[in-house]
Design an enzyme around this catalytic site. Structure first.
Site, PDB file in Angstrom:
ATOM      1  N   HIS A 145     -57.778  -6.187  -8.559  1.00  0.00           N
ATOM      2  CA  HIS A 145     -56.359  -6.258  -8.162  1.00  0.00           C
ATOM      3  C   HIS A 145     -56.180  -7.408  -7.168  1.00  0.00           C
ATOM      4  O   HIS A 145     -56.260  -7.223  -5.954  1.00  0.00           O
ATOM      5  CB  HIS A 145     -55.926  -4.918  -7.545  1.00  0.00           C
ATOM      6  N   HIS A 193     -43.748 -19.257  -3.469  1.00  0.00           N
ATOM      7  CA  HIS A 193     -43.406 -19.740  -4.815  1.00  0.00           C
ATOM      8  C   HIS A 193     -42.691 -21.098  -4.771  1.00  0.00           C
ATOM      9  O   HIS A 193     -42.868 -21.922  -5.659  1.00  0.00           O
ATOM     10  CB  HIS A 193     -42.581 -18.685  -5.564  1.00  0.00           C
ATOM     11  N   PRO A 228     -46.184 -15.230 -14.876  1.00  0.00           N
ATOM     12  CA  PRO A 228     -45.777 -16.506 -15.484  1.00  0.00           C
ATOM     13  C   PRO A 228     -44.335 -16.815 -15.080  1.00  0.00           C
ATOM     14  O   PRO A 228     -43.478 -15.931 -15.121  1.00  0.00           O
ATOM     15  CB  PRO A 228     -45.880 -16.236 -16.986  1.00  0.00           C
ATOM     16  N   GLU A 233     -45.922   2.598  -4.325  1.00  0.00           N
ATOM     17  CA  GLU A 233     -46.083   1.778  -3.107  1.00  0.00           C
ATOM     18  C   GLU A 233     -44.972   2.131  -2.113  1.00  0.00           C
ATOM     19  O   GLU A 233     -45.088   1.874  -0.923  1.00  0.00           O
ATOM     20  CB  GLU A 233     -46.034   0.289  -3.488  1.00  0.00           C
TER      21      GLU A 233
HETATM   22  C1  6MZ Z   1     -46.087  -5.469  -5.392  1.00  0.00           C
HETATM   23  C2  6MZ Z   1     -46.972  -7.585  -5.289  1.00  0.00           C
HETATM   24  C3  6MZ Z   1     -47.696  -7.253  -4.128  1.00  0.00           C
HETATM   25  O1  6MZ Z   1     -47.797 -13.250  -9.520  1.00  0.00           O
HETATM   26  O2  6MZ Z   1     -46.850 -15.132  -8.177  1.00  0.00           O
HETATM   27  N1  6MZ Z   1     -47.241  -8.861  -5.576  1.00  0.00           N
HETATM   28  N2  6MZ Z   1     -46.184  -6.696  -5.918  1.00  0.00           N
HETATM   29  N3  6MZ Z   1     -46.749  -5.081  -4.287  1.00  0.00           N
HETATM   30  C4  6MZ Z   1     -47.540  -5.945  -3.603  1.00  0.00           C
HETATM   31  N4  6MZ Z   1     -48.131  -5.483  -2.472  1.00  0.00           N
HETATM   32  C5  6MZ Z   1     -48.124  -6.165  -1.236  1.00  0.00           C
HETATM   33  N5  6MZ Z   1     -48.403  -8.325  -3.764  1.00  0.00           N
HETATM   34  C6  6MZ Z   1     -48.119  -9.301  -4.665  1.00  0.00           C
HETATM   35  O3  6MZ Z   1     -48.409 -13.478  -7.123  1.00  0.00           O
HETATM   36  C7  6MZ Z   1     -47.447 -13.040  -6.199  1.00  0.00           C
HETATM   37  C8  6MZ Z   1     -46.603 -11.937  -6.789  1.00  0.00           C
HETATM   38  O4  6MZ Z   1     -47.397 -10.747  -6.972  1.00  0.00           O
HETATM   39  C9  6MZ Z   1     -46.638  -9.587  -6.712  1.00  0.00           C
HETATM   40  C10 6MZ Z   1     -45.229 -10.049  -6.352  1.00  0.00           C
HETATM   41  O5  6MZ Z   1     -44.432 -10.043  -7.513  1.00  0.00           O
HETATM   42  C11 6MZ Z   1     -45.469 -11.475  -5.874  1.00  0.00           C
HETATM   43  O6  6MZ Z   1     -44.333 -12.294  -6.013  1.00  0.00           O
HETATM   44  P1  6MZ Z   1     -48.053 -14.287  -8.463  1.00  0.00           P
HETATM   45  O7  6MZ Z   1     -49.283 -15.091  -8.726  1.00  0.00           O
END
Ligand code: 6MZ
Length: 361
Positions: free
Chosen positions: A13, A65, A99, A226
């Site tokens: 994860h 982002h 993506p 969560e």
């Molecule tokens: C929910 C999370 C997260 O996908 O842009 N993300 N979603 N709970 C969390 N707990 C803290 N941590 C990260 O990686 C960033 C994205 O992953 C998800 C969110 O959508 C975040 O924008 P990527 O590579």
């Protein structure tokens, strides 16, 4: 800590954009500051801050982002994130990412993923086995002591990908991600993750895409519980995903269902405590699940955002729950059973752990 670093580990994860080095984020922010896109001094302290509420975490992701969503940067962060995990003896990494489109630079979800693949190929400090077809089982077996840092052999890390659906997305956008995942299966994409701000969106929006993914043989892991949302938690468990992440706000019926279906839980200790999804490690559900021998796997979630590493998560677990080396080794090894890659990979990973056991004796 040294022992936790040398322990072979499985990471299931980890969000790509949450796992970026602070130094890289600062460098990217400085460049955008010079171009006048952002004000560097406004974002510097946001990047370096340590304590963040869940709301602040998602604001930070919006900033990250802006800094990273172009092809060159996506390639770079993918490469760096893999190198960082490999350097702390992660032997199998299931990396997840959402993506994204960025119309202003002609980025499509597909071209975003192509940049990720380029990042995988660009890794030079370790050998990356990323697609089922590029793994030569014979040579892999020969180079088994890959994670023995002392013997001078090059390290090797298995990397597989999960494509994330962001809870802000529509059913159509979620479906586009699932179709992309199906098209990229030969490149090591194994499944779908549902993530994003847990107070945004409705389960029914993503369900059609998730059902479609499952019908076509993709594995599914869901961010579940969560935040408190009893109805959604029950609906997610009734879907019977192959794994869930977090499980912080489960009630008695939820635990019963989770255990009945024997769904493995991705546990992110530091993330849960920093975001206050769990008030302290003393009351973290790790202990109950561990004692009940329920399938669990320690993970980082966002090593960059939460200033942690997988080795650190093992160290935190050891001191909070009184685990000895033997227990930690077994915990790390058990994670092999919950990976989404095929039996051949599982067998190779078991050998890596067996070899590490012999070295310890
Ligand atoms: C929910 C999370 C997260 O996908 O842009 N993300 N979603 N709970 C969390 N707990 C803290 N941590 C990260 O990686 C960033 C994205 O992953 C998800 C969110 O959508 C975040 O924008 P990527 O590579």
């Amino acid at each position: 800590m040294e022992w936790c670093v040398s322990l072979p580990k499985v990471e299931l994860h980890a969000h790509l954009n949450g796992s970026i080095r602070d130094s890289t984020l600062l460098e990217l922010a400085r460049v955008l500051g010079e171009k006048g896109v952002i004000v560097f001094s406004d974002v510097e302290h946001v990047i370096l801050k340590n304590d963040r509420s869940l709301t602040e975490v998602f604001k930070l992701f919006d900033l990250i982002h802006i800094l990273t969503t172009d092809h060159t940067t996506v390639k770079r962060i993918t490469q760096e994130v893999i190198e960082d995990f490999a350097s702390e003896n992660v032997v199998y990494l299931e990396l997840r990412t959402t993506p994204k489109r960025n119309d202003s630079i002609g980025m499509t979800k597909r071209s975003y993923m192509e940049a990720v693949m380029e990042g995988l190929r660009a890794v030079s400090t370790v050998d990356v086995a990323f697609a089922p077809h590029n793994v030569d089982a014979g040579s892999l077996r020969e180079s088994l002591p890959i994670n023995d840092a002392c013997d001078g052999k090059r390290k090797r890390i298995y990397v597989r990908l999960l494509l994330s659906i962001d809870r802000r997305e529509s059913t159509a956008a979620a479906m586009e991600t699932v179709k992309l995942a199906l098209e990229m299966r030969d490149l090591g994409v194994l499944g779908i993750d549902l993530s994003g701000n847990p107070v945004v969106g409705e389960w029914m929006t993503y369900l059609p895409a998730l059902e479609f993914a499952r019908e076509h043989g993709l594995y599914i892991t869901l961010h579940c519980g969560e935040v408190p949302n009893p109805k959604e938690i029950q609906a997610m468990l009734d879907f019977i995903p192959q794994r869930v992440g977090h499980a912080c706000y489960f009630e008695e019926d939820d635990w019963k269902k989770l255990k009945h279906y024997n769904i493995p839980v991705e546990i992110c200790l530091t993330s849960n405590v920093v975001t206050a999804s769990v008030s302290s490690l003393d009351v973290h559900h790790f202990a109950d699940l561990y004692n009940a021998k329920h399938p669990i796997v320690l993970c980082t979630d966002d090593a960059g955002v939460f200033s942690t590493s997988l080795s650190n998560e093992y160290k935190v677990a050891a001191s909070a729950f009184g685990l000895g080396k033997r227990e930690m080794f077994q915990l790390a090894k058990n994670a092999i059973e919950f990976i989404f890659a095929d039996d051949g990979v599982k067998q190779d990973l078991r050998k890596i752990f067996d070899l590490a056991t012999k070295k310890q004796d």
